[in-house]
Design a protein around this motif. Structure first.
Motif, short mmCIF file in Angstrom:
data_model
loop_
_atom_site.label_atom_id
_atom_site.label_comp_id
_atom_site.label_asym_id
_atom_site.label_seq_id
_atom_site.Cartn_x
_atom_site.Cartn_y
_atom_site.Cartn_z
N SER A 264 30.31 77.13 28.36
CA SER A 264 30.43 78.27 29.30
C SER A 264 30.29 77.68 30.83
O SER A 264 31.04 77.87 31.65
CB SER A 264 29.28 79.15 29.08
N GLN A 265 29.46 76.60 31.04
CA GLN A 265 29.31 76.31 32.34
C GLN A 265 30.50 75.24 32.74
O GLN A 265 30.96 75.40 33.99
CB GLN A 265 28.05 75.43 32.43
N VAL A 266 31.12 74.43 31.82
CA VAL A 266 32.12 73.71 32.10
C VAL A 266 33.31 74.49 32.26
O VAL A 266 34.20 74.52 33.19
CB VAL A 266 32.31 72.88 30.98
N GLU A 267 33.60 75.64 31.50
CA GLU A 267 34.56 76.68 31.84
C GLU A 267 34.73 77.33 33.18
O GLU A 267 35.53 77.20 33.72
CB GLU A 267 34.69 77.55 30.74
N LEU A 268 33.46 77.83 33.51
CA LEU A 268 33.37 78.20 34.90
C LEU A 268 33.63 77.10 36.12
O LEU A 268 34.12 77.52 36.98
CB LEU A 268 31.82 78.56 34.92
N ALA A 269 33.02 75.92 35.72
CA ALA A 269 33.34 74.80 36.88
C ALA A 269 34.91 74.73 36.81
O ALA A 269 35.51 74.44 38.01
CB ALA A 269 32.69 73.58 36.56
N GLN A 270 35.55 74.76 35.77
CA GLN A 270 37.08 74.42 35.77
C GLN A 270 37.87 75.41 36.63
O GLN A 270 38.62 75.31 37.24
CB GLN A 270 37.67 74.42 34.50
N ARG A 271 37.37 76.76 36.40
CA ARG A 271 37.96 77.90 37.18
C ARG A 271 37.65 77.71 38.76
O ARG A 271 38.33 78.36 39.41
CB ARG A 271 37.52 79.25 36.65
N GLU A 272 36.39 77.28 38.94
CA GLU A 272 35.90 77.02 40.47
C GLU A 272 36.51 75.97 41.29
O GLU A 272 36.34 76.08 42.61
CB GLU A 272 34.58 77.50 40.61
N THR A 273 37.08 75.23 40.32
CA THR A 273 37.39 73.66 41.15
C THR A 273 39.07 73.79 41.17
O THR A 273 39.80 74.19 40.36
CB THR A 273 36.79 72.75 40.54
N ALA A 274 39.65 73.27 42.40
CA ALA A 274 40.90 73.12 42.43
C ALA A 274 41.31 71.49 42.46
O ALA A 274 42.43 71.06 42.61
CB ALA A 274 41.41 73.57 43.84
N ASP A 275 40.39 70.55 42.39
CA ASP A 275 40.48 69.37 42.50
C ASP A 275 40.85 68.91 40.90
O ASP A 275 40.32 68.88 40.05
CB ASP A 275 39.19 68.46 42.55
N PRO A 276 42.25 68.42 40.98
CA PRO A 276 42.84 67.86 39.71
C PRO A 276 42.14 66.75 39.11
O PRO A 276 41.92 66.84 37.84
CB PRO A 276 44.15 67.45 40.10
N VAL A 277 41.35 65.79 39.86
CA VAL A 277 40.90 64.70 39.30
C VAL A 277 39.47 65.47 38.62
O VAL A 277 39.03 64.78 37.45
CB VAL A 277 40.30 63.48 40.30
N LEU A 278 38.91 66.27 39.37
CA LEU A 278 37.51 66.66 38.80
C LEU A 278 37.73 67.67 37.49
O LEU A 278 37.16 67.64 36.45
CB LEU A 278 36.92 67.56 39.83
N GLY A 279 38.90 68.46 37.63
CA GLY A 279 39.48 69.24 36.41
C GLY A 279 39.81 68.44 35.17
O GLY A 279 39.44 68.85 34.11
N ALA A 280 40.38 67.29 35.25
CA ALA A 280 40.69 66.31 34.28
C ALA A 280 39.52 65.93 33.54
O ALA A 280 39.01 65.91 32.41
CB ALA A 280 41.54 65.17 34.71
N ARG A 281 38.45 65.48 34.63
CA ARG A 281 36.90 65.24 33.79
C ARG A 281 36.38 66.42 33.30
O ARG A 281 35.75 66.10 32.21
CB ARG A 281 36.22 64.37 35.10
N LEU A 282 36.39 67.49 33.95
CA LEU A 282 35.60 68.66 32.98
C LEU A 282 36.52 68.82 31.97
O LEU A 282 35.74 69.46 31.08
CB LEU A 282 35.77 69.80 34.08
N ASN A 283 37.62 68.61 31.68
CA ASN A 283 38.24 69.11 30.64
C ASN A 283 37.74 68.02 29.33
O ASN A 283 37.81 68.39 28.36
CB ASN A 283 40.04 69.08 30.71
N LYS A 284 37.75 66.99 29.78
CA LYS A 284 37.08 65.83 28.59
C LYS A 284 35.85 66.37 28.35
O LYS A 284 35.48 66.13 27.06
CB LYS A 284 37.25 64.49 29.41
N VAL A 285 34.92 66.72 29.46
CA VAL A 285 33.55 67.36 28.94
C VAL A 285 33.69 68.31 28.15
O VAL A 285 32.85 68.57 27.17
CB VAL A 285 32.69 67.51 30.10
#
Length: 455
Positions: A264-285
């Motif tokens: 749940s926290q990772v999904e929230l972080a994905q919606r709140e970030t616009a950084d593509p690098v951070l989004g890719a890392r969150l997707n792996k997590v």
């Protein structure tokens, strides 16, 4: 190199050790009885021959330097009238010089030790065995003594026949008693081993979940001791199973809760970030967390499958249609045609939760590894007393080498994320819990078919 230990029946060993000595004793008793019968018959013949030779010797009367043998022809006929029990005699003087009787009667190997004392020995006449007695007597003047030998022989055929008849008369009742005793021994052994047979039946008919103590009220003390030992072992196993279930449930709860929160926290972080690098890392997590959650669920399912199988009457066809409807939304999203074919109704004895889990695992694998536009079909097919539960797709399938490994735990044919290599292992375990097995077949021109055989 290990060898399989030979298993011998306790009943067979008891029968062998109880009946074989009885047979040996019966045979030994027969031989001993035969020898005793022959001995007594021989004593009777010896006594009769001794009386006969003394009586015959009294019929020989010395007259001066000669002999008067008063032995009428009628007496000779009486002695020799029975060919089976023939009595032969010889009178010779000096010994060996034939005077009267049967001159073919064998002479003894040695002379009697004392005049007037009979000498008993054996011989043959015309090929028939004889019992012979020889008696030497003196006559004549003191200055010129002479010796007279009287011999009487009697055949042993009647003696042997009487001995055989006596043995037969004695052993026939003993044989009947032996057969009766053998039947009693067999019945006693069967009755004595009946508690062990009942104990074996109770243990063989129990499932892994039936760990209640064994009840056996009527049994010998030795069997009661064995039952108590088995009950003690069952109690230990039941405690161990309860502890294992409690650990699995606690571990699953403790793992699923934080994993669900992490997802749940990772999904929230994905919606709140616009950084593509951070989004890719969150997707792996997120992918790793989802895979971990799926692995926990599969491990929990596998543990429950190995320890529990509650079989109750159910309609497998209706259950299959229900599972297919539950997975239809995911199939639509994946662009796959999922449907049910087969029997309208099929009653079996099974665990609905486990069978639902098996079908869900198979459909999940098919949807996961089959490309969009494919077809996945769930079938229930009656085969006599057995039932086939089939999930078939027309996807890329597996190679011949991969099919031999699909039921191994944690083995995966693809690196595609999401799987953990336990789905088909769980499916096979469920099939075996239902008295059957599972197999994977290639479909031509392409595709894969998984068949669960349920008893």
């Amino acid at each position: 190199m290990s060898s399989t230990p030979s298993r011998q029946s306790l009943r067979r060993q008891l029968l062998l050790w109880l009946l074989l000595p009885q047979l040996v004793l019966w045979a030994g008793g027969g031989l001993l009885t035969h020898r005793i019968a022959l001995s007594y018959a021989e004593k009777g013949i010896d006594q009769s021959l001794t009386q006969s030779v003394r009586a015959l010797s009294r019929q020989v009367k010395p007259i001066g330097s000669g002999l008067l043998i008063d032995f009428p022809r009628a007496a000779q006929d009486v002695l020799e009238q029975d060919p089976d029990d023939r009595v032969s005699y010889t009178v010779s003087s000096p010994p060996g010089q034939f005077l009267l009787g049967n001159q073919n009667l064998p002479q003894p190997d040695q002379n009697p030790a004392v005049f007037g004392e009979p000498l008993l020995y054996g011989g043959k006449l015309d090929g028939q065995p004889l019992r012979i007695v020889a008696l030497d007597v003196q006559y004549g003047d003191a200055d010129a003594p002479q010796t007279l030998r009287v011999q009487v022989g009697k055949g042993t055929a009647v003696q042997q026949r009487i001995a055989r008849e006596l043995v037969a008369d004695l052993l026939a009742p003993l044989l009947a008693i032996g057969v009766l005793l053998s039947l009693l021994v067999y019945g006693g052994i069967r009755r004595g081993l009946a508690p062990l047979t009942r104990l074996t039946d109770q243990l063989e008919n129990r499932s892994i979940n039936a760990l209640q103590p064994i009840g056996m009220t009527q049994a010998p003390s030795e069997v009661h001791a064995l039952v108590q030992a088995v009950n003690g072992l069952l109690a230990e196993v039941e405690r161990s199973v309860r502890q294992e279930k409690r650990f699995i449930n606690d571990a699953a709860h403790q793992l699923r809760t934080p994993l669900a929160g992490l997802i749940s926290q990772v999904e929230l972080a994905q919606r709140e970030t616009a950084d593509p690098v951070l989004g890719a890392r969150l997707n792996k997590v997120l992918t790793g967390a989802e895979r971990s959650a799926h692995l926990v669920h599969q491990l929990l399912t596998l543990a429950r499958t190995e320890s529990t199988a509650r079989r109750e009457p159910l309609d497998l066809a209706a259950l299959a249609r229900e599972v297919a409807r539950d997975w239809t939304p995911k199939a639509v999203i994946a662009g796959i045609d999922l449907g049910y074919e087969g029997a309208e109704r099929r009653e079996i004895e099974g665990d609905a939760l486990q069978l639902r889990e098996a079908m869900s695992n198979l459909i999940d694998n098919a949807l996961r590894y089959t490309p969009a536009g494919s077809t996945v079909t769930l079938r229930v097919e009656p085969h006599g007393t057995l039932t086939h539960l089939v999930v078939e797709d027309n996807g890329p399938g597996l190679g011949a080498n991969d099919i031999s490994h699909v039921f191994q735990r944690f083995w995966r044919a693809s690196d595609q994320p999401g799987g953990c290599g336990l789905g088909l292992a769980i499916v096979r375990e469920i099939a075996r819990r239902h008295g059957g097995d599972a197999k994977v077949e290639r479909v031509l021109p392409q595709g894969l078919r998984v068949v669960l055989t349920l008893g």
